[in-house]
Write a protein that holds these residues in place. Structure first.
Motif, PDB file in Angstrom:
ATOM      1  N   PHE A   1       0.802  -1.215   0.000  1.00  0.00           N
ATOM      2  CA  PHE A   1       0.000   0.000   0.000  1.00  0.00           C
ATOM      3  C   PHE A   1       0.841   1.273   0.000  1.00  0.00           C
ATOM      4  N   ARG A   2       2.178   1.123  -0.039  1.00  0.00           N
ATOM      5  CA  ARG A   2       3.113   2.229  -0.200  1.00  0.00           C
ATOM      6  C   ARG A   2       2.965   3.300   0.877  1.00  0.00           C
ATOM      7  N   LEU A   3       2.667   2.871   2.096  1.00  0.00           N
ATOM      8  CA  LEU A   3       2.593   3.826   3.201  1.00  0.00           C
ATOM      9  C   LEU A   3       3.997   4.121   3.702  1.00  0.00           C
ATOM     10  N   VAL A   4       4.249   5.392   4.017  1.00  0.00           N
ATOM     11  CA  VAL A   4       5.570   5.808   4.469  1.00  0.00           C
ATOM     12  C   VAL A   4       5.535   6.310   5.907  1.00  0.00           C
ATOM     13  N   ALA A   5       4.571   7.167   6.246  1.00  0.00           N
ATOM     14  CA  ALA A   5       4.495   7.752   7.586  1.00  0.00           C
ATOM     15  C   ALA A   5       4.205   6.663   8.622  1.00  0.00           C
ATOM     16  N   HIS A   6       4.953   6.704   9.709  1.00  0.00           N
ATOM     17  CA  HIS A   6       4.765   5.700  10.755  1.00  0.00           C
ATOM     18  C   HIS A   6       3.385   5.800  11.392  1.00  0.00           C
ATOM     19  N   THR A   7       2.835   7.012  11.494  1.00  0.00           N
ATOM     20  CA  THR A   7       1.500   7.165  12.077  1.00  0.00           C
ATOM     21  C   THR A   7       0.453   6.469  11.217  1.00  0.00           C
ATOM     22  N   ALA A   8       0.631   6.493   9.894  1.00  0.00           N
ATOM     23  CA  ALA A   8      -0.315   5.807   9.014  1.00  0.00           C
ATOM     24  C   ALA A   8      -0.174   4.300   9.135  1.00  0.00           C
ATOM     25  N   ILE A   9       1.069   3.831   9.181  1.00  0.00           N
ATOM     26  CA  ILE A   9       1.300   2.389   9.296  1.00  0.00           C
ATOM     27  C   ILE A   9       0.736   1.859  10.606  1.00  0.00           C
ATOM     28  N   LEU A  10       0.927   2.605  11.683  1.00  0.00           N
ATOM     29  CA  LEU A  10       0.499   2.147  13.003  1.00  0.00           C
ATOM     30  C   LEU A  10      -0.985   2.371  13.272  1.00  0.00           C
ATOM     31  N   ALA A  11      -1.703   2.921  12.294  1.00  0.00           N
ATOM     32  CA  ALA A  11      -3.136   3.165  12.485  1.00  0.00           C
ATOM     33  C   ALA A  11      -3.893   1.871  12.745  1.00  0.00           C
ATOM     34  N   PHE A  12      -3.412   0.738  12.199  1.00  0.00           N
ATOM     35  CA  PHE A  12      -4.120  -0.525  12.432  1.00  0.00           C
ATOM     36  C   PHE A  12      -4.078  -0.912  13.907  1.00  0.00           C
ATOM     37  N   ILE A  13      -2.999  -0.563  14.604  1.00  0.00           N
ATOM     38  CA  ILE A  13      -2.918  -0.867  16.034  1.00  0.00           C
ATOM     39  C   ILE A  13      -3.822   0.070  16.826  1.00  0.00           C
ATOM     40  N   VAL A  14      -3.939   1.318  16.375  1.00  0.00           N
ATOM     41  CA  VAL A  14      -4.814   2.276  17.044  1.00  0.00           C
ATOM     42  C   VAL A  14      -6.255   1.789  17.010  1.00  0.00           C
ATOM     43  N   VAL A  15      -6.757   1.412  15.825  1.00  0.00           N
ATOM     44  CA  VAL A  15      -8.155   0.990  15.740  1.00  0.00           C
ATOM     45  C   VAL A  15      -8.361  -0.332  16.466  1.00  0.00           C
ATOM     46  N   PHE A  16      -7.360  -1.209  16.427  1.00  0.00           N
ATOM     47  CA  PHE A  16      -7.444  -2.458  17.192  1.00  0.00           C
ATOM     48  C   PHE A  16      -7.545  -2.160  18.683  1.00  0.00           C
ATOM     49  N   GLY A  17      -6.655  -1.304  19.189  1.00  0.00           N
ATOM     50  CA  GLY A  17      -6.629  -1.015  20.616  1.00  0.00           C
ATOM     51  C   GLY A  17      -7.889  -0.337  21.110  1.00  0.00           C
ATOM     52  N   VAL A  18      -8.389   0.649  20.356  1.00  0.00           N
ATOM     53  CA  VAL A  18      -9.599   1.362  20.775  1.00  0.00           C
ATOM     54  C   VAL A  18     -10.798   0.432  20.771  1.00  0.00           C
ATOM     55  N   SER A  19     -10.968  -0.340  19.699  1.00  0.00           N
ATOM     56  CA  SER A  19     -12.124  -1.231  19.628  1.00  0.00           C
ATOM     57  C   SER A  19     -12.052  -2.324  20.696  1.00  0.00           C
ATOM     58  N   LYS A  20     -10.860  -2.841  20.957  1.00  0.00           N
ATOM     59  CA  LYS A  20     -10.723  -3.867  21.995  1.00  0.00           C
ATOM     60  C   LYS A  20     -10.955  -3.286  23.385  1.00  0.00           C
TER      61      LYS A  20
ATOM     62  N   LEU B   1      -6.429   0.045  25.934  1.00  0.00           N
ATOM     63  CA  LEU B   1      -6.319   1.379  25.359  1.00  0.00           C
ATOM     64  C   LEU B   1      -4.848   1.745  25.176  1.00  0.00           C
ATOM     65  N   GLY B   2      -3.987   1.089  25.933  1.00  0.00           N
ATOM     66  CA  GLY B   2      -2.548   1.292  25.780  1.00  0.00           C
ATOM     67  C   GLY B   2      -2.050   0.978  24.381  1.00  0.00           C
ATOM     68  N   TYR B   3      -2.670   0.013  23.692  1.00  0.00           N
ATOM     69  CA  TYR B   3      -2.289  -0.259  22.300  1.00  0.00           C
ATOM     70  C   TYR B   3      -2.408   1.011  21.463  1.00  0.00           C
ATOM     71  N   ALA B   4      -3.567   1.670  21.576  1.00  0.00           N
ATOM     72  CA  ALA B   4      -3.807   2.875  20.783  1.00  0.00           C
ATOM     73  C   ALA B   4      -2.875   4.002  21.196  1.00  0.00           C
ATOM     74  N   VAL B   5      -2.721   4.205  22.509  1.00  0.00           N
ATOM     75  CA  VAL B   5      -1.835   5.265  22.999  1.00  0.00           C
ATOM     76  C   VAL B   5      -0.399   5.015  22.541  1.00  0.00           C
ATOM     77  N   GLY B   6       0.054   3.778  22.675  1.00  0.00           N
ATOM     78  CA  GLY B   6       1.420   3.445  22.276  1.00  0.00           C
ATOM     79  C   GLY B   6       1.647   3.623  20.790  1.00  0.00           C
ATOM     80  N   ALA B   7       0.689   3.185  19.970  1.00  0.00           N
ATOM     81  CA  ALA B   7       0.845   3.318  18.522  1.00  0.00           C
ATOM     82  C   ALA B   7       0.841   4.775  18.090  1.00  0.00           C
ATOM     83  N   MET B   8      -0.095   5.558  18.651  1.00  0.00           N
ATOM     84  CA  MET B   8      -0.161   6.975  18.258  1.00  0.00           C
ATOM     85  C   MET B   8       1.060   7.740  18.733  1.00  0.00           C
ATOM     86  N   LEU B   9       1.434   7.530  20.003  1.00  0.00           N
ATOM     87  CA  LEU B   9       2.566   8.253  20.566  1.00  0.00           C
ATOM     88  C   LEU B   9       3.862   7.893  19.844  1.00  0.00           C
ATOM     89  N   SER B  10       4.122   6.604  19.691  1.00  0.00           N
ATOM     90  CA  SER B  10       5.376   6.196  19.056  1.00  0.00           C
ATOM     91  C   SER B  10       5.394   6.568  17.583  1.00  0.00           C
TER      92      SER B  10
END
Length: 418
Positions: A47-66, A366-375
């Motif tokens: 999917f040619r994603l470069v920004a780490h925030t975009a790549i880690l978005a899957f962990i954010v949505v996983f963490g929030v929903s969980k 919720l730590g999954y989402a916080v960790g993914a967004m912060l890092s």
């Protein structure tokens, strides 16, 4: 309503049903493990994603929903029963492997992780609660150590398997064929063989008159006690959040760190597997150890060992040192993970224990989402190494917070079962 008189608390008395739930939780863990080694590679290569925030978005949505599902799963388990929540969780997991196989855009991957997060919140929360129900007060740490061993050892094995398959035949769809099998087996076992365990919690409450006679607090009261007011419960909740904060960072950024150091896809899969595999195996011992030596010291020491492991990975550049850091991170997490859950079980009445576990797991995941967004944000602004160092520091400070705020208490194991 008092539980049926033939029910008996304890691992020995309930070993058949307990063992079945261990197997079910292994398939729960394998579902999340199949993503750990290859999803960042899919983001970059397909999917040619470069920004780490975009790549880690899957962990954010996983963490929030969980996290939000955990919150409601605990209450539903107290009011509606455990088994129905477990079965619904598996049904929601059904589309996940197919979405991961055939997603035409990154947004479909994000949707898959919403389903995965909701499913994990229902299935993992419920297997935790059911094992606590069966074990009774004397072996709570042991029971949770076995539960978390099954889930995270299976996660490590699935990460290793999907990494190997991807290196041999490609990133998609073949690695996710495993997920179809995981869902099918987990669902069939949960529908056909797993039994309801809520009566065991009622039995334990009835044997502790001061707890069994008390009215169940409101959900808002349980939330504020667990989150802020109670020094033990709030200390445990923040430690759980930070533990999954560093796991979210490890899940999303460690494959990027390893790839940047020239590791092959197979090596990345191996390194991604070491951490949850050590985590899973060591919980067989750390959960039982917390029943004997207490919870607080093990939690504080475990957070410090985690911080050390993350720091080693931040400065390493060779496979062997990355492996050392992953082993330490897995060991530290094993010291913390089942101990936090056991300490929650120590502190509250069995009658509303599932609701309290749900609130704790809300903050923890919720730590999954916080960790993914912060890092992700720090990595984009200051580099990946800075993000890894920041998370190492936060993990160490979290351990110090537990050392200062949490009160050491007598374990539930010292109470008689009769």
């Amino acid at each position: 309503m008092v539980a049926r008189p033939e029910l008996e608390l304890g691992l020995r008395a309930n070993w058949k049903q307990f063992s079945l739930l261990v197997v079910v939780n292994a398939f729960v863990g394998a579902m999340v493990g199949m993503e750990r080694s290859i999803l960042p590679a899919i983001a970059e290569q397909e999917f040619r994603l470069v920004a780490h925030t975009a790549i880690l978005a899957f962990i954010v949505v996983f963490g929030v929903s969980k996290a939000f599902t955990n919150y409601f799963a605990g209450r539903f388990s107290d009011t509606c029963g455990r088994k129905i929540v477990l079965v619904i969780g598996w049904l929601i997991a059904t589309p996940v492997p197919f979405l991961l196989m055939w997603a035409p855009s990154w947004n479909w991957i994000l949707l898959a992780n919403v389903f995965l997060g909701v499913s994990q919140g229902l299935t993992w929360s419920t297997t935790v609660i059911m094992k606590i129900d069966l074990a009774g007060p004397n072996n709570r740490g042991t029971a949770l150590g076995i539960n978390e061993f099954a889930g995270y050892f299976a996660a490590g094995a699935a990460a290793l398997a999907t990494g190997w398959i991807a290196s041999e035949v490609g990133l998609r769809p073949q690695p996710f064929y495993l997920g179809v099998a995981f869902v099918l087996i987990g669902l069939l076992l949960s529908v056909m063989v797993v039994r309801e365990t809520r009566d065991y919690a009622r039995l334990e409450a009835a044997r502790t008159p001061s707890q069994g006679a008390a009215a169940m607090p409101s959900q808002s009261s349980i939330f504020w006690q667990t989150s802020v007011r109670d020094p033990n419960l709030s200390s445990l909740s923040q430690a759980g959040l930070v533990n999954n904060l560093n796991d979210g960072m490890a899940w999303g950024l460690f494959p990027v760190v390893f790839a940047g150091a020239g590791m092959t896809l197979a090596q990345i899969g191996t390194l991604a597997a070491i951490y949850p595999t050590v985590w899973g195996l060591c919980q067989l011992f750390t959960g039982a150890l917390s029943d004997r030596i207490g919870r607080k010291g093990l939690i504080v020491a475990g957070m410090c060992v985690q911080a050390l492991g993350i720091a080693i990975i931040a400065i390493a550049s060779q496979f062997s040192w990355y492996a050392v850091g992953a082993v330490l991170l897995g060991l530290g997490t094993a010291m913390v993970y089942p101990t936090l859950l056991a300490a929650i079980g120590d502190a509250v009445s069995p009658a509303w224990r599932a609701s309290t576990v749900g609130v704790y797991r809300f903050w923890r995941d919720l730590g999954y989402a916080v960790g993914a967004m912060l890092s992700g944000l720090v990595a984009d602004q200051y580099g990946v190494a800075s993000a890894v160092w920041l998370v190492a520091g936060i993990t160490f400070l979290s351990g110090m917070f537990v050392a200062v705020r949490m009160r050491s208490g007598t374990q539930a194991r010292k109470r008689s079962r009769k």
